[in-house]
Design an enzyme around this catalytic site. Structure first.
Site: not given
Ligand code: BG6
Length: 514
Positions: A17-18, A21-22, A186-187, A191, A225, A244, A249, A354
């Protein structure tokens, strides 16, 4: 990064997936920051994999574009840039075809030889979820996983779209990788302030004794957001905010706030405590969903003076779509520490700000002393700001200077990213994966229990004939979300920015106290 940091070994990162977008927005900038901070040594290589035929030169041009646009660290000198890109190459692969991995294998071997790498291979799947299983199988069948060193699979969310599909995916992956080799991203766990929750709780004697149902009235977690669905309708129409954001998250933040102290700061000890929270999370039967969980979808409205279309008018969205872009819920963790404490969560798109924040509301004191008509006092709040502002904020009550009976709210603030920029979540996560630290990745039991919580909610909504509640863009969700708390005699606390005017200004009137 856990203190149990393991050895950083030279490795090849194969990035599927290089051209996506990610990679452009997050992964390349993260690699660049790690390199600039000397966290990636000179012995690594990145082989980008995509569908399109792309020369190395064209790929490197895209890499440069991505880094100059999105990296938090400014562009380096030409000489340094040349050194950095000498580690990068690209190859096009039809990932569904196991016989098409030959050129990729040769590239990997070429770079292993070039940088004298010992055969450690990290495979990152920044791909459409339906490809996760097939790629993981093909990695094994093509022999790419038979290297001399370690092998690791980093996999993006969503991990399945319900429990059954997640189980199937997990079985597929486990044919090629053991659980310890799978790094589910899970990004939010990357954080800074999400990782800091553990430290704030377990490194301060003033919080832990109060961190329970005797002193805490309720907990509120907001992740809002301003953006809408953007160009992601094809994915989002099937996911909605529940899959999502909530399944991953939001529940991760609940776990971090509610977990018991681990016996040691070891990966599995931390993950064990987190998963216990999910096990104690009350699961709603389908008939209980309407009372405890609210959904909503944004309609047209205005944010910062800009007129915005409703969700159903967005590109790629069905005109009668009932996909939720907002979820609020009342959760309970039914264990000795948390019994009876509601945990309200809400997340949505096209909201006024946000922000991601966790608010711990402490119980009120008896009303006989200061909580009277002279004073407009609220409860103590501890606010943990996750992003974009990072920090902590403690709301207390104190005497107004020069008065006998006037007590006012004051605030103590700590800002984590005011003077120094924090690393991006993907920087810490990539570094952790490179050092073999999976503490801030999700384990299979976490993922599966999270689906067990989410699935009945999804089923209840899929079956209902009721129209989804709407909220105008630029508002805090449908009325039902406010009623959810009002029914319990509570309200959502304003988030940072909205709260500023009412609290910090008052705090500034009392500087001597702090
Ligand atoms: C992603 C979702 O995992 O997290 C997106 O797929 C969302 O829909 C995003 O916008 C939010 O991440 P952050 O770091 O901007 O709060």
């Amino acid at each position: 990064m856990s203190p149990e940091i393991q050895q950083y070994d030279p490795f090849v990162l194969v990035l599927f997936g290089a051209t996506g977008d990610l990679s452009k927005r997050k992964l390349f900038p993260a690699l660049y920051s790690l390199y600039q901070n000397n966290q990636l040594h000179n012995d690594f290589a990145v082989i980008g994999v995509g569908r399109s035929e792309l020369s190395r030169e064209k790929f490197l041009a895209e890499l440069k574009e991505s880094i100059s646009t999105y990296a938090r660290i400014p562009m380096c000198s030409e000489e340094e840039w040349q050194a950095f890109i000498s580690h990068f190459d690209y190859t096009a692969v039809n990932v569904k075809d196991a016989t098409a991995y030959g050129t990729l294998t040769s590239k990997v071997q070429e770079y292993e030889a070039k940088f004298n790498l010992p055969g450690n291979r990290m495979f990152y799947l920044a791909l459409a979820p339906e490809l996760f299983g097939v790629v993981s199988n093909n990695l094994k069948d093509s022999g790419l996983t038979d290297a001399k060193g370690w092998k690791r699979l980093i996999i993006e969310k969503p991990f399945g779209h319900d429990l059954e599909s997640a189980k199937t995916l997990n079985e597929e992956i486990s044919r090629s990788f053991n659980e310890e080799e799978v790094y589910r991203i899970d990004h939010y766990l990357g954080k800074e302030m999400v990782q800091n929750i553990e430290v704030i709780r377990f490194a301060n004697s003033m919080f832990e004794p109060l961190w329970n149902n005797r002193y805490i009235d309720n907990i509120q977690i907001t992740a809002s957001e301003t953006v809408g669905v953007e160009e992601r309708a094809a994915y989002y129409e099937h996911s909605g905010a529940l899959r999502d954001m909530v399944q991953n998250h939001m529940l991760q933040m609940v776990m971090m706030v509610c977990m018991e102290p681990p016996s040691r700061l070891k990966t599995e000890a931390v993950r064990d405590e987190k998963v216990k929270v999910l096990r104690a999370l009350r699961r709603y039967a389908e008939q209980e969903v309407a009372f405890n969980v609210v959904r909503g979808q944004y309609s047209s409205g205005e944010i910062n003076g800009e007129e915005l279309p409703g969700y159903r008018s967005e590109h790629g969205v069905a005109p009668k779509s009932s996909t939720e872009t907002f979820v609020a819920a009342k959760l309970f963790v039914d264990n000795f520490r948390w019994a009876g404490v509601p945990i309200y969560i809400r997340t949505g798109k096209r909201m006024p700000k946000k922000t991601t924040e966790i608010i711990i509301q402490f119980k009120e004191l008896p009303k006989n002393l200061y909580f009277n008509k002279n004073n407009d006092l609220g409860p103590n709040l501890l606010i943990i700001r996750i992003n974009p502002e990072e920090g902590m904020y403690l709301l207390l009550n104190a005497k107004r200077q020069g008065t006998d009976d006037k007590v006012v709210p004051i605030a103590m603030e700590f800002c984590n990213n005011c003077s120094d920029q924090s690393p991006e979540a993907y920087e810490s996560l990539l570094y952790d994966a490179a050092t073999g630290d999976s503490t801030f990745f999700t384990r299979w039991d976490e993922v599966s229990i999270a689906w067990k919580f989410v699935d009945p909610i999804r089923r209840a909504w899929d079956q209902t004939k009721e129209e989804i509640p709407h909220y105008p863009s630029g508002t805090w969700g449908p009325d039902e979300a406010h009623q959810l708390l009002a029914r319990d005699g509570k309200k959502w606390w304003p988030v940072f920015g909205e709260r500023e005017s009412e609290v910090v200004v008052k705090a500034k009137e009392q500087p001597a106290i702090l």
